[in-house]
Write an enzyme that holds these catalytic residues in place. Structure first.
Site, mmCIF file in Angstrom:
data_model
loop_
_atom_site.group_PDB
_atom_site.id
_atom_site.type_symbol
_atom_site.label_atom_id
_atom_site.label_comp_id
_atom_site.label_asym_id
_atom_site.label_seq_id
_atom_site.Cartn_x
_atom_site.Cartn_y
_atom_site.Cartn_z
ATOM 1 N N GLU A 170 0.863 -1.184 0.000
ATOM 2 C CA GLU A 170 0.000 0.000 0.000
ATOM 3 C C GLU A 170 0.898 1.232 0.000
ATOM 4 O O GLU A 170 1.888 1.256 0.745
ATOM 5 C CB GLU A 170 -0.899 0.036 1.243
ATOM 6 C CG GLU A 170 -1.911 1.159 1.139
ATOM 7 C CD GLU A 170 -2.911 1.194 2.298
ATOM 8 O OE1 GLU A 170 -2.851 0.331 3.188
ATOM 9 O OE2 GLU A 170 -3.728 2.115 2.300
ATOM 10 N N MET A 207 0.508 -2.827 8.648
ATOM 11 C CA MET A 207 -0.200 -2.967 7.373
ATOM 12 C C MET A 207 -1.132 -4.168 7.413
ATOM 13 O O MET A 207 -0.737 -5.269 7.814
ATOM 14 C CB MET A 207 0.851 -3.091 6.250
ATOM 15 C CG MET A 207 0.249 -3.263 4.882
ATOM 16 S SD MET A 207 -0.766 -1.828 4.405
ATOM 17 C CE MET A 207 -1.973 -2.627 3.379
ATOM 18 N N GLU A 208 -2.351 -3.932 6.959
ATOM 19 C CA GLU A 208 -3.440 -4.900 7.134
ATOM 20 C C GLU A 208 -3.529 -5.955 6.039
ATOM 21 O O GLU A 208 -4.632 -6.493 5.789
ATOM 22 C CB GLU A 208 -4.754 -4.118 7.178
ATOM 23 C CG GLU A 208 -5.215 -3.471 5.846
ATOM 24 C CD GLU A 208 -4.829 -2.003 5.700
ATOM 25 O OE1 GLU A 208 -3.879 -1.557 6.375
ATOM 26 O OE2 GLU A 208 -5.472 -1.293 4.900
ATOM 27 N N ASN A 209 -2.434 -6.342 5.378
ATOM 28 C CA ASN A 209 -2.478 -7.349 4.307
ATOM 29 C C ASN A 209 -3.369 -8.527 4.703
ATOM 30 O O ASN A 209 -3.291 -9.014 5.827
ATOM 31 C CB ASN A 209 -1.070 -7.886 4.049
ATOM 32 C CG ASN A 209 -0.045 -6.785 3.991
ATOM 33 O OD1 ASN A 209 -0.141 -5.901 3.164
ATOM 34 N ND2 ASN A 209 0.911 -6.802 4.912
ATOM 35 N N HIS A 265 -6.712 -2.005 15.129
ATOM 36 C CA HIS A 265 -6.918 -1.256 13.879
ATOM 37 C C HIS A 265 -6.708 -2.169 12.664
ATOM 38 O O HIS A 265 -7.558 -2.236 11.774
ATOM 39 C CB HIS A 265 -5.945 -0.069 13.842
ATOM 40 C CG HIS A 265 -6.058 0.767 12.614
ATOM 41 N ND1 HIS A 265 -6.797 1.925 12.566
ATOM 42 C CD2 HIS A 265 -5.522 0.619 11.368
ATOM 43 C CE1 HIS A 265 -6.709 2.450 11.356
ATOM 44 N NE2 HIS A 265 -5.933 1.675 10.608
ATOM 45 N N GLU A 266 -5.575 -2.876 12.657
ATOM 46 C CA GLU A 266 -5.287 -3.719 11.481
ATOM 47 C C GLU A 266 -6.291 -4.866 11.393
ATOM 48 O O GLU A 266 -6.720 -5.236 10.305
ATOM 49 C CB GLU A 266 -3.853 -4.267 11.529
ATOM 50 C CG GLU A 266 -2.764 -3.207 11.676
ATOM 51 C CD GLU A 266 -2.879 -2.029 10.726
ATOM 52 O OE1 GLU A 266 -3.353 -2.214 9.595
ATOM 53 O OE2 GLU A 266 -2.509 -0.895 11.127
ATOM 54 N N HIS A 314 -9.543 -3.717 9.916
ATOM 55 C CA HIS A 314 -9.473 -3.499 8.462
ATOM 56 C C HIS A 314 -9.949 -4.731 7.689
ATOM 57 O O HIS A 314 -10.303 -4.624 6.517
ATOM 58 C CB HIS A 314 -8.032 -3.211 8.042
ATOM 59 C CG HIS A 314 -7.677 -1.747 7.963
ATOM 60 N ND1 HIS A 314 -8.500 -0.802 7.408
ATOM 61 C CD2 HIS A 314 -6.549 -1.080 8.343
ATOM 62 C CE1 HIS A 314 -7.901 0.389 7.455
ATOM 63 N NE2 HIS A 314 -6.724 0.257 8.023
ATOM 64 N N GLU A 349 -9.771 4.239 6.208
ATOM 65 C CA GLU A 349 -8.959 4.694 7.342
ATOM 66 C C GLU A 349 -9.781 5.447 8.393
ATOM 67 O O GLU A 349 -9.636 5.211 9.589
ATOM 68 C CB GLU A 349 -7.766 5.528 6.856
ATOM 69 C CG GLU A 349 -6.775 4.763 5.976
ATOM 70 C CD GLU A 349 -6.232 3.485 6.609
ATOM 71 O OE1 GLU A 349 -6.423 3.277 7.815
ATOM 72 O OE2 GLU A 349 -5.623 2.665 5.870
#
Ligand code: HT7
Ligand code: ZN
Length: 872
Positions: free
Chosen positions: A123, A265-267, A299-300, A303, A322
């Site tokens: 991202e 990062m929410e991969n 948070h992740e 997502h 976001e």
């Protein structure tokens, strides 16, 4: 560089149904073989266009084939940033073989190395640094990924989804294949290869499915993963209970890496985290660090629905995922800890950093209309203001309707790439509430200002609030239409009780929609003191002519915990601003003793919410005072705030000592709300006591430093001594601290930051020396943030030194980082972008440094955008 506009959005001309990737990780290069099942998008209007794939200039293209036919060089065209193939069929398989060099990747976008392991960050547009692709979020594909690598060096090979096959290969190598059944955009792709240890747990979803949870890190950090695991399980439960959202894959993995541009990062199924947001241990992590881990893990995880299952159509819609996800994680943290403390912390951040952004050259709406480099738009505005906008929808609809709206949104758009308007539409459709004017929050930038006045008609017993709204001009938007603003209010009678309002409750949400609007309350038997914008119901600046006595009254009587704190802040601001004027006029400073009395009352009242006491007793920060100033006088702000702290400390020292002793209990460390509150209050008391300059208070701090069994107390004492005039003592304990923690990079980062933010003379020289220290590495963003941003953002008196040395230093670092890591370089520019807020002499020097950066050679898109907009 090219400007990209939202108005130019067009649906993709091609879609990629399946993506098969094979990574061969070699010593100095990686071979990426991609097999893409492509078809023309029936929804695209351009029927015969060429296929244009994005691909970074550094990709070495080794082979291209369409339906197994290798293309000759004249059959395709390679440009700086793309690969074009004419005359492709409507449905076909495209194969490419590309060579990339992760070891040389210092930008940390795409595939790179962090401490010897391979990892990815895709991202927003990092996937195009891995292979040629339709690298846009509305192209969603099912991915299969095979990773092949040396078995001894990289025993762990991870990607998105579930592992479906593995085996050994020639030359002591092995491979693993991963399949992700959920179509996803390329920005959610992830790969990790390394020698990693992990902890494992399981989670049973509400519907009874078992999910394996794994958190990976370097072996030496294995004892720092438990808190992240606990946080993950709490998040999974909370999302089921509050949003009805379950996890969907059989496995959820988190990997900790030390070189990372952002927090995490929410991969899909394979989150990659900055070590600073996942590792936690009482000995090495402060309370704030524990809370960050809990919040970022949540948070992740959140997502997975708000971002992954329903993603963004294009990057202008970034706040769709976001803003909503920050709102969700804030509510989660509020439920897990103290709701009021969380709100105070979030609002403080918003009012300093986001309001400043809104008042600067990079101001943009939460749905920007254009950008040069999307990485520059991962901002306070997109995240924090975006969350405030979602919060306002929650306030206007009420919890029940909001939940109906989010259910409808997820149901309607599952598996789709959508817009912020789709989100608002779902909220509107589910609730029947008209949000048409509210949509302006998405398109208009700037912080609205509300001026409030009031009238009381004793004979009619009618109290009226008159609200007038305006919004300052921002770049490209000189005129603003009135916003739809929820203003939550209560009215207090003389004895401090909440009055009953016409809605039958003690708090009412006024919906301000006009430029000026009157709201009347009937059966009001005495002139009330209004409690305005309760819980900070909208991201605005609200002015009302409170008397200082009113604020003291609200501090002790307002039933809204947030507004009690707000009253203390307003009182502090009022007093500090007056003293700043006196300081500038060269007058003697005298502290209004109402502040001392109010602080004494709070210090001695054990019935108060202890979690809030340290917040209430913290004076408005220098950053907030700066944000409130038309022209920022850095030295006056610092000197006056120091004067007030010292005066309060001297007047209240016996109460402060009592509080310190009461809170200085020895118990096993736990990061729960009550213990965190106690440590916060203890360390706040110590911070005041240190300002008395009495040697016994230095002793107190040194004793705490030596005896502490947790990093919160140890770091608080260290910072207080380092930021005090006791230079010798500081030197001794800094050395001791480093020797103890030199093998813990996250602790060393705090050690760097404490020195960088030291307001004493000479901090810049210290920072320059620390840049040569064995612990510093310009390629590691955590080090850069600790030392360089620690100086430029947390040390205003030194950064703004009148000889311009701070500005020159920062510009030099930006010029160097522009080549190494453009994202980090561009973030470092932020303090210089604010040049218009300072007096003329400083303005000139800041501008000069911006110009020097501009003229320094070839700038990355990232740095160019911020610097050119700042100079415009
Ligand atoms: N969605 C993630 C964004 C992110 C990112 C963006 C640009 C460059 C590097 C990055 N690392 C992570 C973070 C989040 O909001 O969850
Ligand atoms: Zn996010």
């Amino acid at each position: 560089p090219q400007v990209i506009y939202l108005k130019d959005y067009q649906v993709p001309e091609f879609l990629i149904e399946k993506t098969d990737l094979r990574f061969e990780l070699q010593a100095d290069a990686t071979l990426v073989k991609a097999r893409l099942q492509i078809r023309r998008n029936p929804q695209s209007l351009s029927k015969n266009s060429a296929l244009v794939l994005q691909g970074d200039k550094d990709l070495v293209l080794c082979r291209v084939a369409v339906n197994d036919q290798v293309l000759a060089e004249q059959d395709y065209r390679r440009s700086e940033e793309s690969l074009s193939i004419n005359d492709v069929p409507d449905v076909f398989v495209l194969e490419t073989v590309t060579e990339i060099y992760p070891d040389q990747n210092t930008a940390l976008e795409g595939l790179y190395r962090s401490d010897g392991m391979y990892c990815t960050q895709c991202e927003a547009e990092g996937f195009r640094r891995i292979t040629f692709y339709l690298d846009r979020p509305d192209v969603m594909s099912v991915f299969t990924t095979t990773i092949e690598a040396d078995k001894a060096a990289y025993p762990v090979l991870l990607s998105n989804g579930n592992p479906v096959a593995s085996g050994d290969a020639d030359g002591d190598r092995h491979w693993v294949t991963w399949e992700d059944p959920f179509p996803k955009p390329a920005y959610l792709f992830a790969l990790v290869a390394g020698d990693l240890a992990f902890i494992e747990d399981r989670y049973v979803t509400g519907s009874g499915r078992e999910v394996t949870l794994q958190i990976f890190a370097a072996e030496k950090d294995l004892d720092k993963l438990d808190y992240a695991m606990i946080s993950l399980k709490k998040s999974m439960r909370w999302d089921e209970e509050v949003y009805g959202r379950e996890y969907d894959l059989d496995i959820y993995m988190i990997v900790a890496v030390d070189f990372f541009n952002m927090g995490a990062m929410e991969n899909k199924g394979l989150n990659i985290f900055n070590t600073s947001c996942v590792l936690a241990h009482p000995e090495t992590t402060t309370d704030a660090g524990f809370q960050r881990v809990e919040g970022v893990v949540a948070h992740e995880y959140f997502h997975n629905w708000s971002g992954n299952r329903v993603t963004c159509r294009d990057w202008f819609q970034l706040s769709l995922k976001e803003g909503f996800t920050v709102f969700r994680d804030a509510e989660f943290s509020a439920d897990m800890n103290s709701r009021t403390v969380k709100r105070v912390e979030d609002v403080s951040l918003l009012r300093t950093a986001q309001f400043a952004e809104d008042a600067g050259p990079m101001a943009h709406p939460i749905r920007p209309a254009s950008f040069i480099e999307i990485s520059n738009f991962y901002t306070m505005t997109i995240y924090e203001k975006g969350a405030e906008v979602v919060r306002m929808i929650h306030t206007l609809l009420g919890a029940e309707n909001f939940r109906k709206g989010s259910d409808l949104y997820f149901e309607r758009h599952d598996g789709q790439a959508v817009t912020t308007d789709d989100f608002v539409q779902a909220m509107e459709d589910a609730s029947g509430i008209d949000l048409s004017q509210f949509r302006l929050w998405y398109s208009q930038a700037g912080t609205p200002v509300i001026d409030v006045s009031d009238e009381y008609d004793a004979s009619q017993q009618i109290y009226t609030l008159i609200l007038k709204q305006r919004c300052p001009a921002t770049p490209g938007q000189s005129e603003k239409a009135p916003f739809h603003i929820p203003v939550s209010v209560g009215l207090l009678g003389k004895s401090g009780q909440d009055m009953m309002l016409s809605n039958g409750e003690t708090t009412q949400v006024l919906e301000l929609k006009e430029a000026e609007q009157r709201f009347s309350f009937t059966e009001i038997e005495e002139k009330p003191i209004p409690s305005l914008l309760r819980s900070f119901s909208a991201p605005v600046k609200l002015h009302y002519g409170y008397q200082r006595d009113d604020l003291v009254f609200l501090m002790s009587h307002d039933s809204d915990g947030f507004n009690r704190w707000e009253a203390a802040q307003k009182l502090g601001v009022d007093i500090l601003q007056e003293l700043i004027g006196e300081y500038q006029a060269g007058n003697e400073l005298v502290l209004d003793n109402r502040l001392t009395a109010a602080y004494r009352a709070v210090l001695t009242d054990l019935s108060l919410d202890q979690a809030m006491v340290s917040k209430v007793l913290t004076l408005p920060t220098e950053a907030y005072l700066s944000e409130l100033s038309d022209i920022i006088d850095v030295d006056a702000i610092h000197a006056v705030r120091e004067f007030v702290i010292k005066t309060l400390a001297e007047a209240l020292s016996s109460e402060l000592i009592a509080v310190y002793d009461r809170c200085n209990v020895s118990e096993k460390y736990a990061p729960d709300a009550t213990s965190i509150a106690r440590r916060a209050l203890k360390n706040l008391a110590l911070s005041y006591l240190m300002k008395t300059g009495k040697p016994e208070q230095l002793e107190r701090a040194l004793t705490q430093f030596q005896d502490a069994d947790n990093m919160t107390d140890s770091m608080a004492a260290l910072a207080l001594v380092v930021h005090s005039p006791y230079a010798k003592a500081a030197e001794v304990i800094l050395e001791q601290f480093y020797l103890r923690w030199k093998n813990e990079p996250l602790v060393v980062n705090q050690w760097l930051s404490v020195q960088a933010s030291n307001p004493s003379k000479g901090a810049l020289n210290t920072v320059k020396q620390l840049m040569q220290h064995e612990s510093f590495n310009m390629r590691n963003p955590n080090k850069v943030r600790s030392l360089i941003s620690g100086f430029s953002s947390l040390n205003p008196v030194n950064f703004h030194a009148m000889d311009g040395s701070g500005y020159r230093f920062l510009a030099d670092q930006i010029i160097e980082l522009n080549n190494l890591n453009p994202q980090i370089a561009s973030r470092l520019v932020t303090p210089l972008t604010r040049w218009k807020r300072y007096p003329a002499d400083r303005q000139g020097m800041m501008r000069e440094e911006l110009q020097r950066i501009m003229d320094s050679g070839e700038l990355s898109r990232d740095v160019f955008e911020v610097v050119s907009k700042s100079l415009a």
